[in-house]
Enzyme design. Structure first.
Site, PDB file in Angstrom:
ATOM      1  N   ASN A   9      -3.596 -14.787   0.396  1.00  0.00           N
ATOM      2  CA  ASN A   9      -2.196 -14.406   0.249  1.00  0.00           C
ATOM      3  C   ASN A   9      -1.698 -13.960   1.615  1.00  0.00           C
ATOM      4  OD1 ASN A   9       0.265 -13.267  -0.350  1.00  0.00           O
ATOM      5  ND2 ASN A   9      -0.562 -11.548  -1.544  1.00  0.00           N
ATOM      6  N   TRP A  10      -0.968 -14.846   2.259  1.00  0.00           N
ATOM      7  CA  TRP A  10      -0.551 -14.551   3.633  1.00  0.00           C
ATOM      8  C   TRP A  10       0.624 -13.580   3.691  1.00  0.00           C
ATOM      9  CZ3 TRP A  10      -0.682 -19.807   6.754  1.00  0.00           C
ATOM     10  CH2 TRP A  10      -1.966 -20.346   6.665  1.00  0.00           C
ATOM     11  N   LYS A  11       1.220 -13.293   2.541  1.00  0.00           N
ATOM     12  CA  LYS A  11       2.390 -12.401   2.473  1.00  0.00           C
ATOM     13  C   LYS A  11       3.460 -12.886   3.453  1.00  0.00           C
ATOM     14  CE  LYS A  11      -0.698  -8.851   0.843  1.00  0.00           C
ATOM     15  NZ  LYS A  11      -0.975  -7.438   0.639  1.00  0.00           N
ATOM     16  N   HIS A  94       2.655 -10.048  -8.049  1.00  0.00           N
ATOM     17  CA  HIS A  94       1.943  -9.218  -7.069  1.00  0.00           C
ATOM     18  C   HIS A  94       2.545  -7.812  -7.080  1.00  0.00           C
ATOM     19  CE1 HIS A  94       0.494  -7.660  -3.252  1.00  0.00           C
ATOM     20  NE2 HIS A  94      -0.474  -8.562  -3.346  1.00  0.00           N
ATOM     21  N   GLU A  96       3.340  -5.877  -4.792  1.00  0.00           N
ATOM     22  CA  GLU A  96       4.446  -5.675  -3.841  1.00  0.00           C
ATOM     23  C   GLU A  96       5.759  -6.188  -4.427  1.00  0.00           C
ATOM     24  OE1 GLU A  96       2.504  -7.603  -0.546  1.00  0.00           O
ATOM     25  OE2 GLU A  96       1.074  -5.944  -0.475  1.00  0.00           O
ATOM     26  N   GLU A 166      -6.007  -6.322  -8.859  1.00  0.00           N
ATOM     27  CA  GLU A 166      -5.785  -5.731  -7.535  1.00  0.00           C
ATOM     28  C   GLU A 166      -5.330  -4.285  -7.671  1.00  0.00           C
ATOM     29  OE1 GLU A 166      -4.910  -8.961  -4.366  1.00  0.00           O
ATOM     30  OE2 GLU A 166      -3.044  -8.341  -5.265  1.00  0.00           O
ATOM     31  N   GLY A 172      -4.463  -3.450   1.321  1.00  0.00           N
ATOM     32  CA  GLY A 172      -4.057  -3.196   2.705  1.00  0.00           C
ATOM     33  C   GLY A 172      -4.503  -1.852   3.250  1.00  0.00           C
ATOM     34  N   SER A 213      -8.321  -5.262  -0.021  1.00  0.00           N
ATOM     35  CA  SER A 213      -9.209  -5.014   1.124  1.00  0.00           C
ATOM     36  C   SER A 213     -10.524  -5.782   1.057  1.00  0.00           C
ATOM     37  CB  SER A 213      -9.445  -3.504   1.305  1.00  0.00           C
ATOM     38  OG  SER A 213      -8.234  -2.860   1.646  1.00  0.00           O
ATOM     39  N   GLY A 234      -5.739 -10.680   1.275  1.00  0.00           N
ATOM     40  CA  GLY A 234      -4.524 -10.533   2.076  1.00  0.00           C
ATOM     41  C   GLY A 234      -4.856 -10.584   3.561  1.00  0.00           C
ATOM     42  N   GLY A 235      -4.967  -9.425   4.174  1.00  0.00           N
ATOM     43  CA  GLY A 235      -5.165  -9.319   5.623  1.00  0.00           C
ATOM     44  C   GLY A 235      -6.241 -10.238   6.181  1.00  0.00           C
TER      45      GLY A 235
HETATM   46  P1  PGA Z   1      -5.405  -7.049   1.277  1.00  0.00           P
HETATM   47  O1  PGA Z   1      -4.289  -7.625   0.294  1.00  0.00           O
HETATM   48  O2  PGA Z   1      -6.575  -7.996   1.215  1.00  0.00           O
HETATM   49  O3  PGA Z   1      -4.755  -7.049   2.643  1.00  0.00           O
HETATM   50  O4  PGA Z   1      -5.765  -5.696   0.801  1.00  0.00           O
HETATM   51  C1  PGA Z   1      -4.630  -8.211  -0.940  1.00  0.00           C
HETATM   52  C2  PGA Z   1      -3.391  -8.619  -1.689  1.00  0.00           C
HETATM   53  O5  PGA Z   1      -2.394  -7.903  -1.647  1.00  0.00           O
HETATM   54  O6  PGA Z   1      -3.380  -9.672  -2.348  1.00  0.00           O
END
Ligand code: PGA
Length: 257
Positions: A9-11, A94, A96, A166, A172, A213, A234-235
Site C-alpha cells: 500500500n503505497w498510500k 483502510h 486512514e 491492521e 506507521g 509496521s 505500507g512504508g
Molecule cells: P505500515 O502501513 O506498514 O507503514 O505500518 C500499513 C498500512 O497502513 O497498510
C-alpha cells in the site's frame, strides 16, 4: 491451502514516473517468488503506467479506494469499474480513509459490493485503535466491522475477499503487533467471525493478512503463523529491497506448509 498474498500500500507516495521506477526495480524479484501473490497499490495517477508495465506480469495491481456508483456527478471519485480497467485488487476501508475521510462500515460495505461487481478483489481493512485496545474492546470492534463489511455478501463473493487485520496503533509506528497477538486476532477474531457468518469450510478459504509496521525484519515471524496468510505493507513497500525480502519470507513459508 491458502496462497499467501503480499500487497504494498503505497498510500500518497510516488509520482507516476517514480512509481514506474520502483516497479522496474523489483519486478523480476517479485515475479521469481512462486507461490506468492504480489500486489502493488500505487496512487491513482500512477496506476495506468504501472499497469502497463505489469501487463504480462504475475505481479498484480491494486488501487487504494473505489467508489461504488458506476458513473455520474461524484466529483473527485473513481468508480470501481474505472479502476478495473487497470487493477485486479482494491484496498477498501483502510483506517486512514475511515479516520480522515469519513468512511463508515456502511460505505465500506457499498464499496466492497461495487468492487466485486466490477470484478476487483477487495482487500478489506479492519482494526482497532489504541484506545479500544486499552479498553479491551478489540474483539467486539472487529466483529462489528466485519459484520458491517459483509452485510449482504454471498458465500461465493466472500470466498474471493481478502481481509487485512491492521491495528491502528501499529500502522506507521514501527510498533508491529507481536506475531502471537496478530495470530490471535487473525484466527480467534477474524476467522472465527467468518466461520460464524459463512461456516468453517468457507472461512478456511478466505485469506487474512496482517498489516501494521511489517518490515524486512519481522515478516518471517508474522507469516509463519497459521492464520496469517500474507501482509498489507505500507512504508516497507516503498523500498524495493525490503518489499522483496517480505515477499521472499512469504515464499519460504508457503514452501514450508
Ligand atoms: P505500515 O502501513 O506498514 O507503514 O505500518 C500499513 C498500512 O497502513 O497498510
Amino acid at each position: 491451502m491458502r496462497t499467501p498474498i503480499i500487497a504494498g500500500n503505497w498510500k500518497m507516495n510516488k509520482t507516476a514516473a517514480q512509481a514506474v521506477d520502483l516497479v522496474a526495480e523489483m519486478r523480476s524479484d517479485l515475479e521469481a517468488a512462486e507461490g506468492v501473490e504480489c500486489v502493488v497499490c500505487p496512487p491513482y495517477l500512477a496506476v495506468p503506467d504501472v499497469a502497463r508495465l505489469l501487463v504480462d506480469s504475475t505481479v498484480a495491481v491494486g488501487c487504494q479506494d473505489v467508489y461504488w456508483k458506476e458513473s455520474g456527478a461524484f466529483t473527485g471519485e473513481v468508480a470501481a469499474v474505472m479502476a478495473a480497467e487497470f487493477c485486479q485488487y482494491a484496498i477498501i476501508g483502510h483506517s486512514e480513509r475511515r479516520e480522515y475521510f469519513g468512511e463508515t462500515d456502511q460505505s465500506v460495505n457499498s464499496k466492497i459490493k461495487g468492487a466485486l461487481a466490477a470484478g476487483l478483489v477487495p482487500i478489506v481493512c479492519v482494526g482497532e485503535s489504541l484506545e479500544l485496545r486499552q479498553a479491551e474492546k478489540t474483539e467486539s470492534w472487529i466483529i462489528g466491522q466485519l459484520h458491517g463489511a459483509f452485510e449482504g455478501i454471498s458465500v461465493e463473493q466472500a470466498i474471493g475477499i481478502v481481509i487485512a487485520y491492521e491495528p491502528i496503533w501499529a500502522i506507521g509506528t514501527g510498533l508491529a503487533a507481536t506475531a502471537e497477538e496478530a495470530e490471535r486476532v487473525c484466527g480467534q477474531v477474524v476467522r472465527a467471525t467468518l466461520t460464524e457468518l459463512y461456516g468453517s469450510g468457507v472461512a478456511e478459504q478466505i485469506r487474512v493478512q496482517y498489516g501494521g509496521s511489517v518490515n524486512a525484519g519481522n515478516a518471517a515471524e508474522l507469516l509463519a503463523k497459521p492464520n496469517i496468510d500474507g501482509a498489507l505493507v505500507g512504508g516497507a513497500s516503498l523500498k524495493a529491497a525490503d518489499f522483496v525480502t517480505i515477499v521472499r519470507a512469504a515464499q519460504a513459508q508457503s514452501r514450508a506448509r
